[in-house]
Design an enzyme around this catalytic site. Structure first.
Site, PDB file in Angstrom:
ATOM      1  N   HIS A 279      -1.299   0.370  -9.870  1.00 30.27           N
ATOM      2  CA  HIS A 279      -1.944  -0.588  -8.954  1.00 30.27           C
ATOM      3  C   HIS A 279      -2.562  -1.753  -9.753  1.00 30.27           C
ATOM      4  O   HIS A 279      -3.783  -1.975  -9.702  1.00 30.27           O
ATOM      5  CB  HIS A 279      -3.007   0.123  -8.105  1.00 30.27           C
ATOM      6  CG  HIS A 279      -3.358  -0.620  -6.843  1.00 30.27           C
ATOM      7  ND1 HIS A 279      -3.733   0.012  -5.686  1.00 30.27           N
ATOM      8  CD2 HIS A 279      -3.408  -1.952  -6.559  1.00 30.27           C
ATOM      9  CE1 HIS A 279      -4.011  -0.888  -4.755  1.00 30.27           C
ATOM     10  NE2 HIS A 279      -3.812  -2.100  -5.259  1.00 30.27           N
TER      11      HIS A 279
ATOM     12  N   GLU B  55      -3.602   7.522  -4.416  1.00 32.64           N
ATOM     13  CA  GLU B  55      -4.042   7.003  -5.724  1.00 32.64           C
ATOM     14  C   GLU B  55      -5.404   7.597  -6.117  1.00 32.64           C
ATOM     15  O   GLU B  55      -6.243   7.793  -5.248  1.00 32.64           O
ATOM     16  CB  GLU B  55      -4.152   5.478  -5.651  1.00 32.64           C
ATOM     17  CG  GLU B  55      -2.814   4.815  -5.420  1.00 32.64           C
ATOM     18  CD  GLU B  55      -2.942   3.301  -5.220  1.00 32.64           C
ATOM     19  OE1 GLU B  55      -4.038   2.752  -5.409  1.00 32.64           O
ATOM     20  OE2 GLU B  55      -1.935   2.688  -4.850  1.00 32.64           O
TER      21      GLU B  55
ATOM     22  N   ARG C 229       0.864  -1.175   0.000  1.00 32.97           N
ATOM     23  CA  ARG C 229       0.000   0.000   0.000  1.00 32.97           C
ATOM     24  C   ARG C 229       0.903   1.228   0.000  1.00 32.97           C
ATOM     25  O   ARG C 229       1.970   1.219   0.624  1.00 32.97           O
ATOM     26  CB  ARG C 229      -0.887   0.039   1.253  1.00 32.97           C
ATOM     27  CG  ARG C 229      -2.066  -0.913   1.218  1.00 32.97           C
ATOM     28  CD  ARG C 229      -3.135  -0.469   0.224  1.00 32.97           C
ATOM     29  NE  ARG C 229      -4.291  -1.358   0.194  1.00 32.97           N
ATOM     30  CZ  ARG C 229      -4.437  -2.396  -0.637  1.00 32.97           C
ATOM     31  NH1 ARG C 229      -3.485  -2.687  -1.512  1.00 32.97           N
ATOM     32  NH2 ARG C 229      -5.526  -3.137  -0.603  1.00 32.97           N
TER      33      ARG C 229
HETATM   34  P1  NAP Z   1      -1.131 -11.688   4.938  1.00 34.12           P
HETATM   35  O1  NAP Z   1      -1.165 -13.103   4.506  1.00 34.12           O
HETATM   36  O2  NAP Z   1      -2.013 -11.239   6.049  1.00 34.12           O
HETATM   37  O3  NAP Z   1       0.406 -11.344   5.304  1.00 34.12           O
HETATM   38  C1  NAP Z   1       0.784 -10.147   5.882  1.00 34.12           C
HETATM   39  C2  NAP Z   1       2.236 -10.241   6.330  1.00 34.12           C
HETATM   40  O4  NAP Z   1       2.631  -8.957   6.810  1.00 34.12           O
HETATM   41  C3  NAP Z   1       2.484 -11.234   7.443  1.00 34.12           C
HETATM   42  O5  NAP Z   1       3.726 -11.860   7.253  1.00 34.12           O
HETATM   43  C4  NAP Z   1       2.535 -10.350   8.682  1.00 34.12           C
HETATM   44  O6  NAP Z   1       3.328 -10.982   9.674  1.00 34.12           O
HETATM   45  C5  NAP Z   1       3.198  -9.097   8.114  1.00 34.12           C
HETATM   46  N1  NAP Z   1       2.892  -7.899   8.891  1.00 34.12           N
HETATM   47  C6  NAP Z   1       1.671  -7.429   9.238  1.00 34.12           C
HETATM   48  N2  NAP Z   1       1.795  -6.313   9.975  1.00 34.12           N
HETATM   49  C7  NAP Z   1       3.121  -6.081  10.098  1.00 34.12           C
HETATM   50  C8  NAP Z   1       3.873  -5.086  10.760  1.00 34.12           C
HETATM   51  N3  NAP Z   1       3.283  -4.105  11.464  1.00 34.12           N
HETATM   52  N4  NAP Z   1       5.224  -5.152  10.679  1.00 34.12           N
HETATM   53  C9  NAP Z   1       5.814  -6.142  10.000  1.00 34.12           C
HETATM   54  N5  NAP Z   1       5.164  -7.114   9.351  1.00 34.12           N
HETATM   55  C10 NAP Z   1       3.820  -7.088   9.400  1.00 34.12           C
HETATM   56  O7  NAP Z   1      -1.454 -10.722   3.728  1.00 34.12           O
HETATM   57  P2  NAP Z   1      -1.282 -10.985   2.148  1.00 34.12           P
HETATM   58  O8  NAP Z   1      -2.455 -11.737   1.642  1.00 34.12           O
HETATM   59  O9  NAP Z   1       0.091 -11.518   1.906  1.00 34.12           O
HETATM   60  O10 NAP Z   1      -1.409  -9.487   1.599  1.00 34.12           O
HETATM   61  C11 NAP Z   1      -0.561  -8.467   2.079  1.00 34.12           C
HETATM   62  C12 NAP Z   1      -1.006  -7.104   1.587  1.00 34.12           C
HETATM   63  O11 NAP Z   1      -0.613  -6.916   0.234  1.00 34.12           O
HETATM   64  C13 NAP Z   1      -2.512  -6.829   1.559  1.00 34.12           C
HETATM   65  O12 NAP Z   1      -3.009  -6.499   2.849  1.00 34.12           O
HETATM   66  C14 NAP Z   1      -2.615  -5.677   0.573  1.00 34.12           C
HETATM   67  O13 NAP Z   1      -2.532  -4.431   1.247  1.00 34.12           O
HETATM   68  C15 NAP Z   1      -1.392  -5.858  -0.321  1.00 34.12           C
HETATM   69  N6  NAP Z   1      -1.794  -6.241  -1.682  1.00 34.12           N
HETATM   70  C16 NAP Z   1      -1.554  -5.392  -2.734  1.00 34.12           C
HETATM   71  C17 NAP Z   1      -1.924  -5.752  -4.008  1.00 34.12           C
HETATM   72  C18 NAP Z   1      -1.694  -4.855  -5.170  1.00 34.12           C
HETATM   73  O14 NAP Z   1      -2.507  -4.853  -6.087  1.00 34.12           O
HETATM   74  N7  NAP Z   1      -0.591  -4.118  -5.208  1.00 34.12           N
HETATM   75  C19 NAP Z   1      -2.571  -6.963  -4.234  1.00 34.12           C
HETATM   76  C20 NAP Z   1      -2.807  -7.803  -3.162  1.00 34.12           C
HETATM   77  C21 NAP Z   1      -2.403  -7.434  -1.883  1.00 34.12           C
HETATM   78  P3  NAP Z   1       3.215 -10.615  11.243  1.00 34.12           P
HETATM   79  O15 NAP Z   1       1.741 -10.520  11.547  1.00 34.12           O
HETATM   80  O16 NAP Z   1       3.939 -11.742  11.920  1.00 34.12           O
HETATM   81  O17 NAP Z   1       3.932  -9.311  11.405  1.00 34.12           O
HETATM   82  C1  8YV Z   2      -6.753  -4.744  -5.897  1.00 33.97           C
HETATM   83  C2  8YV Z   2      -5.341  -5.093  -3.836  1.00 33.97           C
HETATM   84  O1  8YV Z   2      -6.143  -4.084  -6.952  1.00 33.97           O
HETATM   85  O2  8YV Z   2      -6.260  -7.113  -3.067  1.00 33.97           O
HETATM   86  C3  8YV Z   2      -5.762  -6.039  -2.766  1.00 33.97           C
HETATM   87  O3  8YV Z   2      -5.545  -5.698  -1.590  1.00 33.97           O
HETATM   88  O4  8YV Z   2      -4.743  -4.104  -3.608  1.00 33.97           O
HETATM   89  C4  8YV Z   2      -5.628  -5.416  -5.250  1.00 33.97           C
HETATM   90  O5  8YV Z   2      -5.742  -6.764  -5.496  1.00 33.97           O
HETATM   91  C5  8YV Z   2      -7.562  -3.764  -5.220  1.00 33.97           C
HETATM   92  O6  8YV Z   2      -8.170  -4.254  -4.098  1.00 33.97           O
HETATM   93  C6  8YV Z   2      -8.582  -3.274  -6.225  1.00 33.97           C
HETATM   94  O7  8YV Z   2      -9.436  -2.438  -5.747  1.00 33.97           O
END
Ligand code: NAP
Ligand code: 8YV
Length: 327
Positions: free
Chosen positions: A285, A267, A238
Protein backbone atom coordinates in the site's frame (compact mmCIF):
# COMPACT_ATOMS: atom_id res chain seq x y z
CA UNK A 1 -14.77 29.27 20.73
CA UNK A 2 -12.66 29.51 23.87
CA UNK A 3 -9.57 27.38 24.59
CA UNK A 4 -8.15 24.63 22.44
CA UNK A 5 -10.77 22.20 21.17
CA UNK A 6 -10.54 18.58 22.35
CA UNK A 7 -9.51 16.32 19.47
CA UNK A 8 -9.44 12.54 19.34
CA UNK A 9 -6.63 10.94 17.34
CA UNK A 10 -7.54 7.35 16.45
CA UNK A 11 -3.97 6.10 15.97
CA UNK A 12 -0.41 7.15 15.17
CA UNK A 13 -0.05 9.80 12.49
CA UNK A 14 2.93 11.43 10.79
CA UNK A 15 5.12 13.57 13.03
CA UNK A 16 4.31 16.76 11.11
CA UNK A 17 0.59 16.13 11.68
CA UNK A 18 0.95 15.28 15.36
CA UNK A 19 3.13 18.35 16.01
CA UNK A 20 0.48 20.68 14.57
CA UNK A 21 -2.41 18.89 16.27
CA UNK A 22 -0.65 19.25 19.62
CA UNK A 23 -0.08 22.95 18.94
CA UNK A 24 -3.72 23.76 18.19
CA UNK A 25 -5.77 21.14 20.03
CA UNK A 26 -5.96 19.23 23.28
CA UNK A 27 -5.20 15.83 21.80
CA UNK A 28 -6.52 12.56 23.24
CA UNK A 29 -5.38 9.20 21.89
CA UNK A 30 -7.75 6.36 21.11
CA UNK A 31 -4.83 3.97 20.66
CA UNK A 32 -4.07 4.24 24.38
CA UNK A 33 -4.23 0.94 26.34
CA UNK A 34 -7.29 2.26 28.20
CA UNK A 35 -9.30 3.41 25.14
CA UNK A 36 -12.62 2.63 26.81
CA UNK A 37 -11.73 4.76 29.83
CA UNK A 38 -10.52 7.57 27.54
CA UNK A 39 -13.83 7.50 25.67
CA UNK A 40 -15.91 7.40 28.83
CA UNK A 41 -14.04 10.33 30.32
CA UNK A 42 -13.43 12.68 27.41
CA UNK A 43 -15.92 11.40 24.77
CA UNK A 44 -18.53 14.07 25.57
CA UNK A 45 -15.92 16.85 25.12
CA UNK A 46 -14.49 15.70 21.77
CA UNK A 47 -15.29 18.10 18.94
CA UNK A 48 -12.84 16.86 16.30
CA UNK A 49 -11.35 13.55 15.16
CA UNK A 50 -8.14 13.02 13.19
CA UNK A 51 -7.94 9.60 11.60
CA UNK A 52 -6.46 7.55 8.79
CA UNK A 53 -6.22 3.83 8.33
CA UNK A 54 -3.02 2.51 6.83
CA UNK A 55 0.50 1.35 7.34
CA UNK A 56 1.89 4.83 7.87
CA UNK A 57 -1.24 6.92 7.91
CA UNK A 58 -2.63 6.08 11.29
CA UNK A 59 -4.25 3.48 13.46
CA UNK A 60 -6.67 0.82 12.41
CA UNK A 61 -9.61 2.14 14.46
CA UNK A 62 -12.51 2.94 12.16
CA UNK A 63 -14.78 5.92 12.68
CA UNK A 64 -18.07 4.06 12.94
CA UNK A 65 -21.55 5.27 13.79
CA UNK A 66 -21.07 3.54 17.19
CA UNK A 67 -17.88 5.50 17.86
CA UNK A 68 -19.53 8.78 16.85
CA UNK A 69 -22.43 7.98 19.19
CA UNK A 70 -19.86 8.17 22.02
CA UNK A 71 -18.84 11.65 20.83
CA UNK A 72 -22.02 13.77 21.07
CA UNK A 73 -20.18 17.11 20.62
CA UNK A 74 -18.34 15.91 17.48
CA UNK A 75 -18.32 18.37 14.57
CA UNK A 76 -15.52 17.28 12.23
CA UNK A 77 -13.63 14.14 11.19
CA UNK A 78 -10.44 14.86 9.24
CA UNK A 79 -9.26 11.78 7.35
CA UNK A 80 -5.71 11.14 6.12
CA UNK A 81 -6.30 9.69 2.63
CA UNK A 82 -8.57 10.46 -0.29
CA UNK A 83 -10.33 7.16 0.36
CA UNK A 84 -12.52 7.47 3.45
CA UNK A 85 -14.13 4.03 3.50
CA UNK A 86 -12.88 3.68 7.09
CA UNK A 87 -15.21 6.51 8.12
CA UNK A 88 -18.99 6.02 8.12
CA UNK A 89 -19.58 9.26 6.21
CA UNK A 90 -23.32 8.75 5.76
CA UNK A 91 -23.76 8.33 9.52
CA UNK A 92 -21.59 11.43 10.02
CA UNK A 93 -23.84 13.34 7.61
CA UNK A 94 -26.94 12.28 9.54
CA UNK A 95 -25.27 13.49 12.72
CA UNK A 96 -24.35 16.85 11.18
CA UNK A 97 -20.63 16.00 11.37
CA UNK A 98 -18.45 17.10 8.45
CA UNK A 99 -15.89 14.61 7.09
CA UNK A 100 -12.86 15.81 5.14
CA UNK A 101 -10.39 13.79 3.04
CA UNK A 102 -7.24 14.52 1.02
CA UNK A 103 -8.21 14.62 -2.69
CA UNK A 104 -6.07 15.96 -5.50
CA UNK A 105 -2.70 16.26 -3.77
CA UNK A 106 -1.85 12.60 -4.44
CA UNK A 107 -3.24 12.04 -7.95
CA UNK A 108 0.05 12.25 -9.85
CA UNK A 109 1.98 10.21 -7.27
CA UNK A 110 -0.56 7.39 -7.27
CA UNK A 111 -0.79 7.45 -11.07
CA UNK A 112 3.02 7.27 -11.39
CA UNK A 113 3.15 4.23 -9.10
CA UNK A 114 0.30 2.59 -10.99
CA UNK A 115 2.22 2.80 -14.25
CA UNK A 116 5.27 1.35 -12.49
CA UNK A 117 3.19 -1.51 -11.11
CA UNK A 118 1.59 -2.19 -14.50
CA UNK A 119 4.96 -2.45 -16.24
CA UNK A 120 6.51 -4.37 -13.35
CA UNK A 121 3.70 -6.93 -13.56
CA UNK A 122 3.60 -7.38 -17.33
CA UNK A 123 7.38 -7.29 -17.88
CA UNK A 124 8.10 -9.17 -14.63
CA UNK A 125 10.62 -6.58 -13.47
CA UNK A 126 10.89 -7.79 -9.82
CA UNK A 127 11.08 -11.42 -10.96
CA UNK A 128 13.88 -10.70 -13.43
CA UNK A 129 15.76 -8.70 -10.80
CA UNK A 130 15.48 -11.67 -8.43
CA UNK A 131 16.85 -13.89 -11.23
CA UNK A 132 19.97 -11.69 -11.37
CA UNK A 133 20.41 -11.37 -7.59
CA UNK A 134 20.04 -15.12 -7.12
CA UNK A 135 23.00 -15.66 -9.45
CA UNK A 136 20.93 -17.39 -12.14
CA UNK A 137 21.95 -15.16 -15.07
CA UNK A 138 25.19 -17.00 -15.94
CA UNK A 139 23.18 -20.21 -16.31
CA UNK A 140 20.60 -18.59 -18.57
CA UNK A 141 18.84 -15.34 -19.34
CA UNK A 142 15.48 -14.50 -17.81
CA UNK A 143 12.60 -15.98 -19.88
CA UNK A 144 10.79 -13.74 -22.38
CA UNK A 145 7.74 -12.00 -20.92
CA UNK A 146 4.33 -10.69 -21.95
CA UNK A 147 4.12 -7.13 -23.33
CA UNK A 148 2.10 -3.95 -23.13
CA UNK A 149 2.54 -3.58 -26.91
CA UNK A 150 -0.36 -5.87 -27.88
CA UNK A 151 -2.84 -4.77 -25.20
CA UNK A 152 -6.01 -2.78 -24.82
CA UNK A 153 -6.00 -1.02 -21.46
CA UNK A 154 -9.06 -0.73 -19.23
CA UNK A 155 -9.50 1.53 -16.21
CA UNK A 156 -12.21 0.94 -13.60
CA UNK A 157 -12.91 4.42 -12.19
CA UNK A 158 -12.29 7.60 -14.20
CA UNK A 159 -12.11 10.07 -11.31
CA UNK A 160 -9.18 12.28 -10.31
CA UNK A 161 -6.66 9.43 -10.18
CA UNK A 162 -8.16 7.37 -13.02
CA UNK A 163 -7.76 10.36 -15.33
CA UNK A 164 -4.15 10.88 -14.22
CA UNK A 165 -3.46 7.21 -14.97
CA UNK A 166 -5.15 7.46 -18.38
CA UNK A 167 -3.12 10.55 -19.33
CA UNK A 168 0.07 8.62 -18.64
CA UNK A 169 -1.20 5.57 -20.53
CA UNK A 170 -1.79 7.74 -23.61
CA UNK A 171 2.00 7.87 -23.96
CA UNK A 172 2.08 4.11 -24.53
CA UNK A 173 0.03 4.40 -27.72
CA UNK A 174 -2.43 1.64 -26.83
CA UNK A 175 -6.26 1.85 -26.88
CA UNK A 176 -7.77 2.99 -23.57
CA UNK A 177 -11.29 2.29 -22.29
CA UNK A 178 -12.95 2.69 -18.91
CA UNK A 179 -15.92 1.81 -16.73
CA UNK A 180 -17.69 4.10 -14.29
CA UNK A 181 -21.39 4.46 -13.54
CA UNK A 182 -21.61 7.71 -15.47
CA UNK A 183 -19.59 8.56 -18.59
CA UNK A 184 -17.06 11.38 -18.16
CA UNK A 185 -17.79 14.20 -20.63
CA UNK A 186 -14.31 15.48 -21.37
CA UNK A 187 -12.20 12.36 -21.86
CA UNK A 188 -11.55 10.73 -25.25
CA UNK A 189 -11.63 7.13 -24.04
CA UNK A 190 -14.38 4.57 -24.72
CA UNK A 191 -16.89 4.33 -21.86
CA UNK A 192 -18.38 0.99 -20.86
CA UNK A 193 -21.53 1.29 -18.74
CA UNK A 194 -21.08 -2.36 -17.68
CA UNK A 195 -17.88 -3.60 -16.05
CA UNK A 196 -18.26 -7.04 -17.61
CA UNK A 197 -18.20 -5.52 -21.10
CA UNK A 198 -14.96 -3.68 -20.36
CA UNK A 199 -13.37 -6.80 -18.84
CA UNK A 200 -14.21 -8.78 -22.00
CA UNK A 201 -12.67 -6.20 -24.33
CA UNK A 202 -9.38 -5.39 -22.55
CA UNK A 203 -6.24 -7.33 -21.58
CA UNK A 204 -5.23 -5.16 -18.62
CA UNK A 205 -7.69 -3.92 -16.01
CA UNK A 206 -6.55 -1.13 -13.66
CA UNK A 207 -8.85 -0.62 -10.67
CA UNK A 208 -9.08 2.84 -9.06
CA UNK A 209 -12.56 3.23 -7.56
CA UNK A 210 -13.41 4.03 -3.91
CA UNK A 211 -13.85 1.20 -1.42
CA UNK A 212 -17.10 0.64 0.48
CA UNK A 213 -20.35 -1.24 0.05
CA UNK A 214 -21.05 -0.18 -3.55
CA UNK A 215 -17.77 -1.52 -4.93
CA UNK A 216 -17.40 -4.46 -2.56
CA UNK A 217 -15.85 -7.39 -4.51
CA UNK A 218 -16.93 -5.91 -7.85
CA UNK A 219 -13.89 -7.66 -9.37
CA UNK A 220 -15.25 -11.18 -8.92
CA UNK A 221 -14.82 -14.58 -10.59
CA UNK A 222 -17.08 -13.58 -13.49
CA UNK A 223 -15.07 -10.40 -14.22
CA UNK A 224 -11.78 -12.29 -13.98
CA UNK A 225 -13.06 -14.96 -16.39
CA UNK A 226 -14.06 -12.20 -18.81
CA UNK A 227 -10.59 -10.62 -18.53
CA UNK A 228 -9.24 -13.95 -19.71
CA UNK A 229 -5.98 -15.93 -19.82
CA UNK A 230 -3.87 -13.08 -21.22
CA UNK A 231 -5.38 -10.65 -18.73
CA UNK A 232 -3.54 -8.67 -16.08
CA UNK A 233 -5.28 -7.11 -13.06
CA UNK A 234 -3.79 -4.05 -11.34
CA UNK A 235 -5.46 -3.00 -8.08
CA UNK A 236 -4.47 0.33 -6.54
CA UNK A 237 -7.96 1.05 -5.14
CA UNK A 238 -8.90 -0.94 -2.04
CA UNK A 239 -8.55 -4.63 -1.23
CA UNK A 240 -12.30 -4.80 -0.65
CA UNK A 241 -12.96 -4.10 -4.34
CA UNK A 242 -11.53 -7.49 -5.37
CA UNK A 243 -12.86 -10.90 -4.33
CA UNK A 244 -9.43 -12.03 -3.10
CA UNK A 245 -10.12 -15.80 -2.93
CA UNK A 246 -11.54 -15.63 -6.48
CA UNK A 247 -8.44 -13.74 -7.63
CA UNK A 248 -6.12 -16.31 -6.04
CA UNK A 249 -7.99 -19.11 -7.80
CA UNK A 250 -7.91 -17.23 -11.12
CA UNK A 251 -4.15 -16.72 -10.82
CA UNK A 252 -3.58 -20.36 -9.85
CA UNK A 253 -5.61 -21.94 -12.63
CA UNK A 254 -4.64 -19.54 -15.44
CA UNK A 255 -8.01 -17.82 -15.69
CA UNK A 256 -5.91 -14.62 -15.79
CA UNK A 257 -2.17 -14.27 -16.39
CA UNK A 258 -0.93 -11.99 -13.62
CA UNK A 259 -1.78 -9.36 -11.03
CA UNK A 260 -0.12 -6.29 -9.55
CA UNK A 261 -1.56 -5.41 -6.15
CA UNK A 262 -0.91 -2.41 -3.90
CA UNK A 263 -3.91 -3.12 -1.66
CA UNK A 264 -5.32 -6.18 0.08
CA UNK A 265 -8.49 -7.30 1.82
CA UNK A 266 -6.96 -7.59 5.30
CA UNK A 267 -3.98 -5.23 5.41
CA UNK A 268 -1.25 -5.51 6.52
CA UNK A 269 -1.81 -9.26 6.20
CA UNK A 270 -1.35 -10.73 2.72
CA UNK A 271 -2.49 -14.28 1.97
CA UNK A 272 0.35 -16.83 1.84
CA UNK A 273 -1.13 -18.07 -1.44
CA UNK A 274 -0.33 -14.71 -3.08
CA UNK A 275 3.11 -14.45 -1.50
CA UNK A 276 4.00 -17.87 -2.92
CA UNK A 277 3.02 -16.99 -6.50
CA UNK A 278 5.49 -15.98 -9.22
CA UNK A 279 2.91 -14.26 -11.43
CA UNK A 280 2.11 -11.43 -8.99
CA UNK A 281 3.81 -8.21 -7.94
CA UNK A 282 2.85 -7.24 -4.39
CA UNK A 283 3.33 -3.81 -2.81
CA UNK A 284 2.53 -2.79 0.80
CA UNK A 285 0.00 0.00 0.00
CA UNK A 286 2.63 2.50 -1.12
CA UNK A 287 1.00 4.30 -4.06
CA UNK A 288 1.07 7.70 -2.32
CA UNK A 289 4.02 6.90 -0.07
CA UNK A 290 6.63 9.56 -0.86
CA UNK A 291 7.83 12.29 1.49
CA UNK A 292 6.47 15.08 -0.70
CA UNK A 293 3.01 13.62 -1.24
CA UNK A 294 2.48 12.28 2.27
CA UNK A 295 3.47 15.74 3.62
CA UNK A 296 0.93 17.38 1.31
CA UNK A 297 -1.75 14.94 2.49
CA UNK A 298 -0.80 15.52 6.12
CA UNK A 299 -0.94 19.28 5.72
CA UNK A 300 -4.41 19.00 4.20
CA UNK A 301 -5.55 16.95 7.21
CA UNK A 302 -4.33 19.76 9.47
CA UNK A 303 -5.53 22.62 7.25
CA UNK A 304 -9.08 21.26 7.21
CA UNK A 305 -9.05 21.18 11.01
CA UNK A 306 -7.56 24.68 11.25
CA UNK A 307 -10.16 26.07 8.83
CA UNK A 308 -12.86 24.62 11.07
CA UNK A 309 -11.21 26.09 14.19
CA UNK A 310 -11.09 29.49 12.49
CA UNK A 311 -14.78 29.30 11.67
CA UNK A 312 -14.07 29.10 7.94
CA UNK A 313 -15.46 26.53 5.51
CA UNK A 314 -13.37 23.35 5.52
CA UNK A 315 -11.29 22.86 2.39
CA UNK A 316 -12.19 19.38 1.19
CA UNK A 317 -15.46 18.04 2.62
CA UNK A 318 -16.71 14.71 1.26
CA UNK A 319 -20.02 14.81 -0.63
CA UNK A 320 -21.96 12.86 2.01
CA UNK A 321 -21.49 15.50 4.70
CA UNK A 322 -22.41 19.15 5.17
CA UNK A 323 -19.86 21.94 5.18
CA UNK A 324 -19.59 22.88 8.83
CA UNK A 325 -17.82 25.69 10.63
CA UNK A 326 -16.79 25.90 14.24
CA UNK A 327 -19.33 27.73 16.40
P1 NAP B 1 -12.78 9.97 -7.36
O1 NAP B 1 -12.22 11.17 -8.01
O2 NAP B 1 -13.95 10.11 -6.46
O3 NAP B 1 -13.13 8.91 -8.53
C1 NAP B 1 -13.80 7.73 -8.29
C2 NAP B 1 -14.19 7.10 -9.62
O4 NAP B 1 -14.77 5.82 -9.35
C3 NAP B 1 -15.20 7.89 -10.42
O5 NAP B 1 -14.91 7.78 -11.79
C4 NAP B 1 -16.51 7.18 -10.11
O6 NAP B 1 -17.41 7.38 -11.18
C5 NAP B 1 -16.04 5.74 -10.00
N1 NAP B 1 -16.93 4.91 -9.19
C6 NAP B 1 -17.36 5.16 -7.93
N2 NAP B 1 -18.19 4.18 -7.52
C7 NAP B 1 -18.29 3.31 -8.55
C8 NAP B 1 -19.02 2.12 -8.74
N3 NAP B 1 -19.83 1.62 -7.79
N4 NAP B 1 -18.89 1.48 -9.93
C9 NAP B 1 -18.10 1.98 -10.89
N5 NAP B 1 -17.39 3.11 -10.78
C10 NAP B 1 -17.48 3.78 -9.61
O7 NAP B 1 -11.67 9.23 -6.50
P2 NAP B 1 -10.07 9.27 -6.66
O8 NAP B 1 -9.54 10.48 -6.00
O9 NAP B 1 -9.74 9.01 -8.10
O10 NAP B 1 -9.67 8.02 -5.76
C11 NAP B 1 -10.21 6.74 -6.00
C12 NAP B 1 -9.86 5.77 -4.89
O11 NAP B 1 -8.52 5.32 -5.03
C13 NAP B 1 -9.91 6.30 -3.46
O12 NAP B 1 -11.24 6.35 -2.96
C14 NAP B 1 -9.03 5.30 -2.71
O13 NAP B 1 -9.82 4.23 -2.20
C15 NAP B 1 -8.09 4.78 -3.79
N6 NAP B 1 -6.71 5.22 -3.54
C16 NAP B 1 -5.74 4.31 -3.23
C17 NAP B 1 -4.45 4.73 -3.00
C18 NAP B 1 -3.37 3.77 -2.66
O14 NAP B 1 -2.48 4.12 -1.89
N7 NAP B 1 -3.36 2.57 -3.23
C19 NAP B 1 -4.13 6.08 -3.04
C20 NAP B 1 -5.13 6.99 -3.35
C21 NAP B 1 -6.42 6.55 -3.60
P3 NAP B 1 -19.01 7.22 -11.02
O15 NAP B 1 -19.37 7.92 -9.73
O16 NAP B 1 -19.56 7.86 -12.26
O17 NAP B 1 -19.27 5.75 -10.98
C1 8YV C 1 -2.81 6.21 1.80
C2 8YV C 1 -4.79 5.92 0.25
O1 8YV C 1 -1.81 5.27 1.69
O2 8YV C 1 -5.40 8.17 -0.04
C3 8YV C 1 -5.78 7.01 0.06
O3 8YV C 1 -6.97 6.68 -0.05
O4 8YV C 1 -5.09 4.78 0.22
C4 8YV C 1 -3.36 6.25 0.44
O5 8YV C 1 -2.99 7.45 -0.13
C5 8YV C 1 -3.60 5.83 2.94
O6 8YV C 1 -4.69 6.63 3.13
C6 8YV C 1 -2.68 5.87 4.14
O7 8YV C 1 -3.26 5.62 5.26
Amino acid sequence: MSGRPDLLQTGPMMGMIEAQLNEHFTVHRLDAPDAEAVLAEIGPRIRAVATGVGSTGGGARRVTDALMARLPALEIVSNFGVGYDSVDAEAAGRRGVVVTNTPGVLDDEVADLTIGLLLATIRQIPQSERHLREGKWPSGGFPLTATLRDRTLGIVGMGRIGRAIARRLEGFGRPIAYHSRRPVADVPYTHYPELIGLAKDVDALIVIVPGGAETDRMINAEILAALGPKGVLINVARGSVVDEPALIKALEDGTIAAAGLDVFANEPHVPDALIGMSNVVLLPHVASATHVTRDAMGQLVVDNLLAWVAGKPVLTPVPETPVKQAG
